[in-house]
Write an enzyme that holds these catalytic residues in place. Structure first.
Site, PDB file in Angstrom:
ATOM      1  N   HIS A  91     -31.248  17.025  35.673  1.00 24.45           N
ATOM      2  CA  HIS A  91     -31.231  16.075  36.785  1.00 24.45           C
ATOM      3  C   HIS A  91     -32.413  16.219  37.706  1.00 24.45           C
ATOM      4  O   HIS A  91     -32.982  15.256  38.199  1.00 24.45           O
ATOM      5  CB  HIS A  91     -29.971  16.305  37.621  1.00 24.45           C
ATOM      6  CG  HIS A  91     -28.829  15.509  37.120  1.00 24.45           C
ATOM      7  ND1 HIS A  91     -27.558  15.982  37.076  1.00 24.45           N
ATOM      8  CD2 HIS A  91     -28.797  14.264  36.624  1.00 24.45           C
ATOM      9  CE1 HIS A  91     -26.776  15.062  36.574  1.00 24.45           C
ATOM     10  NE2 HIS A  91     -27.509  14.009  36.283  1.00 24.45           N
TER      11      HIS A  91
ATOM     12  N   CYS B 296     -45.032   3.285  17.910  1.00 15.44           N
ATOM     13  CA  CYS B 296     -44.291   4.049  18.915  1.00 15.44           C
ATOM     14  C   CYS B 296     -44.712   5.517  18.965  1.00 15.44           C
ATOM     15  O   CYS B 296     -44.092   6.313  19.660  1.00 15.44           O
ATOM     16  CB  CYS B 296     -42.781   3.935  18.697  1.00 15.44           C
ATOM     17  SG  CYS B 296     -42.234   4.555  17.096  1.00 15.44           S
TER      18      CYS B 296
HETATM   19  C1  PEP Z   1     -43.867   9.520  15.293  1.00 15.63           C
HETATM   20  O1  PEP Z   1     -43.781  10.264  14.312  1.00 15.63           O
HETATM   21  O2  PEP Z   1     -44.943   9.002  15.677  1.00 15.63           O
HETATM   22  C2  PEP Z   1     -42.682   9.210  16.098  1.00 15.63           C
HETATM   23  C3  PEP Z   1     -42.700   8.299  17.034  1.00 15.63           C
HETATM   24  O3  PEP Z   1     -41.553   9.932  15.861  1.00 15.63           O
HETATM   25  P1  PEP Z   1     -41.330  11.458  16.300  1.00 15.63           P
HETATM   26  O4  PEP Z   1     -42.470  11.817  17.215  1.00 15.63           O
HETATM   27  O5  PEP Z   1     -40.003  11.486  16.964  1.00 15.63           O
HETATM   28  O6  PEP Z   1     -41.344  12.173  15.002  1.00 15.63           O
END
Ligand code: PEP
Ligand code: MG
Length: 528
Positions: A182, A490
């Site tokens: 938190h 991502c």
């Molecule tokens: C990645 O591999 O770029 C990803 C977003 O997943 P993680 O970092 O959770 O493996």
């Protein structure tokens, strides 16, 4: 490697600050001699009453997440049940402070092993309440709340954070702590730089610089370092102001081309400090945060409620929840194989969930139930062959049919894949059955460069700007555009302004970034 007066930590809240060091209190000492049970009960009741008064006073100036935390603490202390075990120990002859501490420690231990993430996170509030009452029992008052200082200690209680005057700046350095506690959320909400997990902290230090951009604490810095940091801090203040101006505007390139900027999240707590209007949705929810090492696996109901809360937070915006991606650097006792020679090339992600269908089904059922509450997408991690999509889709269909037979509300959301294994990025056309692609540049980079993402000795090789990685991103983007498959990225490279031009040139128009980087990425995109 950091020098002798430097320590590395994990960034729980970004920023820079330098100033005098103030040590956080250790636990209140046990020093009462037991009086009569009546005297001890009266002393405990008075300490609880004073603590209630402290918290009520703090609550008068609190709002949002702070008010929630304090409200919970007030409710705890007002509940006679909390004090009852201590009263019983006092009746047996124990001093009030020891009785209180023992009773609270037992209560805290229960919270720490709770199945529910929410209750586990509340253990910190119980410790906070325990220490506040203990301080009053010891006859102490609250330590003076320095402003403009670096608070240094093992951990920090939420109310200690809230009682501190941050108006003159300040920072927190913790030997332990966690980015999902938190207090980390409070620090992010108030923009107080905070590093956790420093490990051993120096016994003596008068001053410290907290570089929560790089995850570095520098104790008793030399004059030259101080002036370098003073200049960087001034720059950062300007940068933050510019970021704040674009945070709630739609992301676009210099020529006005729209870009979507979503966020990556790993816990519900993080969302409390984020306004959904600042982003285009959640591009990656790492569902493995629900699965803790050494704790029971979360059940369907618990998962359903968590996913539903994410969707409710996002409103109409899309929320991409990735199915369990454990294994590799994320082992879970009892779930991931104990002994693998090369865990990053082993049973991780969808390989593991397909090998444990009972675990996968529980998650897919929870997701199909949550899907009726918003714009949910399910994403499969570590896909290597098309058959993994087919098998997951079949399992999901079965779960939906089962739920319908049980008259449960549910639906089948779009099913997409992470593009993070070179076998997929090289031949994306083989994976056209996926409803969407999201490039995981963290894993793609480590597999393409054969340089582990968590090995400092090869960190320079693990470079997402390596032409081979960029070429695979481009190949994926070209196919996705031609086939009409939604594409995002991502991995962490999307959060780095230095990589944005290459990503845009490769064809990306949708990025999912660390929440703290949304403003910075929006600002940097305007320069592309
Ligand atoms: C990645 O591999 O770029 C990803 C977003 O997943 P993680 O970092 O959770 O493996
Ligand atoms: Mg990955």
């Amino acid at each position: 490697m950091p020098a002798g007066n430097e320590r590395r930590g994990t960034v729980a809240s970004g920023g820079l600050f330098g100033g005098p060091v103030v040590r956080l209190d250790a636990d209140a000492e046990i020093r009462r001699l037991a009086g009569s049970p009546e005297q001890e009960n009266a002393a405990l009741a008075e300490a609880v009453a004073v603590a209630l008064g402290d918290i009520a006073a703090l609550m008068d100036r609190a709002d949002g997440d702070a008010a929630d935390i304090l409200g919970f603490q007030l409710a705890l202390l007002e509940d006679d049940e909390l004090v009852a075990p201590a009263n019983a120990a006092i009746a047996a002859g124990m001093a009030a402070d020891l009785a209180w501490k023992n009773a609270m420690d037992a209560e805290i231990a229960g919270y720490e092993v709770a199945d529910d993430e929410y209750f586990r996170a509340r253990a910190a509030d119980l410790r906070d309440v325990r220490d506040r009452v203990a301080r009053h029992l010891a006859g102490g008052t609250q330590a003076p709340m320095h402003s403009g200082a670096v608070l240094l200690g093992d951990d920090i209680a939420p109310t200690r954070f809230l009682e501190t005057d941050w108006s003159k700046g300040g920072a927190v350095l913790l030997a332990r702590g966690s980015t999902t506690a938190h207090v980390a959320m409070l620090a992010r909400g108030r923009g107080v730089p905070m590093l956790v997990g420093l490990g051993e902290i120096p016994a003596e230090a008068d001053e410290a610089i907290v570089d929560a951009e790089k995850g570095l604490a520098i104790f008793d810095p030399p004059a030259a370092t101080k002036s370098t940091y003073a200049a960087r801090t001034a720059e950062l203040v300007k940068q933050r102001e510019a970021e704040a101006e674009v945070l709630f505007t739609p992301a676009k390139l210099g020529d006005g081309t729209p870009v979507e900027v979503l966020i990556n999240v790993a816990s519900l707590d993080e969302l409390d400090a984020i306004n959904p209007a600042s982003c285009d949705g959640i591009g990656l929810m790492r569902s493995e945060f629900l699965f803790s090492d050494g704790k029971p696996l979360p059940g369907e109901e618990h998962q359903y409620k968590t996913y539903r809360r994410l969707l409710e937070w996002a409103g109409d915006r899309p929320v991409t929840i990735r199915t369990l991606d454990v294994g590799g650097d994320k082992p879970i006792a009892g779930l991931t194989p104990g002994e693998e020679k090369n865990p990053f090339l082993g049973l991780r992600g969808v390989r593991l969930t397909l090998a444990r269908p009972e675990v996968f089904r529980t998650q897919l059922r929870a997701l199909a139930r949550a899907a009726v509450h918003g714009n949910l997408k399910i994403m499969i991690p570590m896909v290597t062959v098309p058959d993994e999509i087919t098998r997951t889709s079949t399992l999901l269909d079965e779960c939906v049919r089962e739920l319908e037979a049980e008259s449960m509300d549910c639906s089948k959301p779009p099913l997409g894949i992470m593009v993070e294994v070179p076998a997929v990025a090289t031949c994306p056309e083989l994976f056209a059955a996926a409803n969407f692609f999201s490039i995981g540049s963290n894993d793609l980079t480590q597999y393409v460069t054969a340089a582990s993402r968590d090995e400092p000795a090869v960190a320079a090789l693990n470079d997402p700007a390596n032409p081979a990685v960029l070429q695979l991103i481009e190949t994926t983007a070209r196919f996705a555009r031609d086939a009409g498959i939604d594409l995002s990225l991502c991995g962490d490279m999307a959060s780095e302004p230095a990589h944005l031009r290459a990503l845009i040139e490769a064809g990306l128009r949708c990025l999912s970034v660390a929440p703290a980087r949304v403003g910075r990425v929006k600002l940097a995109l305007r320069e592309v």
